[in-house]
Motif scaffolding. Structure first.
Motif, PDB file in Angstrom:
ATOM      1  N   ARG A 114       0.846  -1.095  -0.066  1.00  0.00           N
ATOM      2  CA  ARG A 114      -0.117  -0.110   0.179  1.00  0.00           C
ATOM      3  C   ARG A 114       0.699   1.359  -0.067  1.00  0.00           C
ATOM      4  O   ARG A 114       0.664   2.276  -0.624  1.00  0.00           O
ATOM      5  N   ALA A 115       1.842   1.224   0.744  1.00  0.00           N
ATOM      6  CA  ALA A 115       2.892   2.303   0.787  1.00  0.00           C
ATOM      7  C   ALA A 115       3.414   2.403  -0.617  1.00  0.00           C
ATOM      8  O   ALA A 115       3.710   3.728  -0.934  1.00  0.00           O
ATOM      9  N   PHE A 116       3.930   1.486  -1.106  1.00  0.00           N
ATOM     10  CA  PHE A 116       4.574   1.675  -2.359  1.00  0.00           C
ATOM     11  C   PHE A 116       3.651   2.120  -3.601  1.00  0.00           C
ATOM     12  O   PHE A 116       3.907   2.960  -4.193  1.00  0.00           O
ATOM     13  N   ILE A 117       2.367   1.574  -3.633  1.00  0.00           N
ATOM     14  CA  ILE A 117       1.409   1.920  -4.515  1.00  0.00           C
ATOM     15  C   ILE A 117       0.975   3.399  -4.251  1.00  0.00           C
ATOM     16  O   ILE A 117       0.985   4.379  -5.250  1.00  0.00           O
ATOM     17  N   LEU A 118       1.018   3.760  -2.953  1.00  0.00           N
ATOM     18  CA  LEU A 118       0.571   5.291  -2.638  1.00  0.00           C
ATOM     19  C   LEU A 118       1.760   6.228  -3.173  1.00  0.00           C
ATOM     20  O   LEU A 118       1.516   7.288  -3.809  1.00  0.00           O
ATOM     21  N   GLN A 119       2.816   5.796  -2.720  1.00  0.00           N
ATOM     22  CA  GLN A 119       3.991   6.729  -3.229  1.00  0.00           C
ATOM     23  C   GLN A 119       3.831   6.511  -5.060  1.00  0.00           C
ATOM     24  O   GLN A 119       4.390   7.725  -5.539  1.00  0.00           O
ATOM     25  N   LEU A 120       3.654   5.573  -5.773  1.00  0.00           N
ATOM     26  CA  LEU A 120       3.665   5.446  -7.242  1.00  0.00           C
ATOM     27  C   LEU A 120       2.422   6.604  -7.615  1.00  0.00           C
ATOM     28  O   LEU A 120       2.683   7.286  -8.493  1.00  0.00           O
ATOM     29  N   ILE A 121       1.342   6.466  -6.987  1.00  0.00           N
ATOM     30  CA  ILE A 121       0.262   7.446  -7.229  1.00  0.00           C
ATOM     31  C   ILE A 121       0.448   8.869  -7.248  1.00  0.00           C
ATOM     32  O   ILE A 121       0.426   9.584  -8.134  1.00  0.00           O
ATOM     33  N   ASP A 122       1.124   9.190  -6.073  1.00  0.00           N
ATOM     34  CA  ASP A 122       1.349  10.558  -5.878  1.00  0.00           C
ATOM     35  C   ASP A 122       2.657  11.093  -5.956  1.00  0.00           C
ATOM     36  O   ASP A 122       2.826  12.222  -6.158  1.00  0.00           O
ATOM     37  N   GLY A 123       3.331  10.201  -6.535  1.00  0.00           N
ATOM     38  CA  GLY A 123       4.939  10.623  -6.588  1.00  0.00           C
ATOM     39  C   GLY A 123       5.248  10.735  -8.137  1.00  0.00           C
ATOM     40  O   GLY A 123       5.790  11.506  -8.498  1.00  0.00           O
ATOM     41  N   ILE A 124       4.499   9.722  -9.030  1.00  0.00           N
ATOM     42  CA  ILE A 124       4.863   9.688 -10.329  1.00  0.00           C
ATOM     43  C   ILE A 124       3.450   9.980 -11.111  1.00  0.00           C
ATOM     44  O   ILE A 124       3.550  10.952 -11.966  1.00  0.00           O
ATOM     45  N   LEU A 125       2.523   9.468 -10.819  1.00  0.00           N
ATOM     46  CA  LEU A 125       1.099   9.533 -11.590  1.00  0.00           C
ATOM     47  C   LEU A 125       0.255  10.898 -11.561  1.00  0.00           C
ATOM     48  O   LEU A 125       0.167  11.587 -12.463  1.00  0.00           O
ATOM     49  N   LEU A 126       0.158  11.138 -10.237  1.00  0.00           N
ATOM     50  CA  LEU A 126      -0.637  12.522  -9.816  1.00  0.00           C
ATOM     51  C   LEU A 126       0.059  13.412  -8.807  1.00  0.00           C
ATOM     52  O   LEU A 126      -0.407  13.389  -7.669  1.00  0.00           O
ATOM     53  N   PRO A 127       1.025  13.691  -9.107  1.00  0.00           N
ATOM     54  CA  PRO A 127       1.950  14.582  -7.944  1.00  0.00           C
ATOM     55  C   PRO A 127       1.180  16.027  -8.050  1.00  0.00           C
ATOM     56  O   PRO A 127       0.792  16.527  -8.766  1.00  0.00           O
ATOM     57  N   ASP A 128       1.346  16.609  -6.830  1.00  0.00           N
ATOM     58  CA  ASP A 128       0.782  18.038  -6.407  1.00  0.00           C
ATOM     59  C   ASP A 128       1.912  18.925  -6.997  1.00  0.00           C
ATOM     60  O   ASP A 128       2.972  18.426  -7.315  1.00  0.00           O
TER      61      ASP A 128
END
Length: 97
Positions: free
Chosen positions: A8-22
């Motif tokens: 979950r932590a890895f997927i969350l980092q992937l979503i917010d770090g690469i796919l949908l960053p702020d």
């Protein structure tokens, strides 16, 4: 159970770090946490559509004169530009086959 937390932590980092960053790219948003409650269900979401919609929204926001930064998936925009407008690239590439 630790493996599920790590996934979950890895997927969350992937979503917010690469796919949908702020814009700041330094904080993980809490809005993605409910998406990862059930990992089997999380695989059914259309992440590509979400990334494209977020990119379009950020491009629209970037047209305002007061905007100084833009958040979103730059990799998608850069790969599109490299494929569609190859003369913008600083390095010449082999033609696509």
């Amino acid at each position: 159970m630790d493996i599920i937390y790590a996934a979950r932590a890895f997927i969350l980092q992937l979503i917010d770090g690469i796919l949908l960053p702020d814009v700041n790219q330094n904080k993980v948003s809490r809005i993605y946490l409910p998406l990862l409650e059930d990992l089997e269900h999380a695989g059914r979401f259309s992440y590509g559509s979400a990334v494209l919609a977020c990119l379009y929204r950020e491009l629209c926001q970037a047209t305002k004169p007061s905007t100084k930064t833009m958040g979103s998936c730059y990799l998608l925009l850069q790969s599109w530009a490299l494929y569609r407008i190859p003369f913008l690239a600083s390095v010449s590439h082999q033609p696509y086959v």
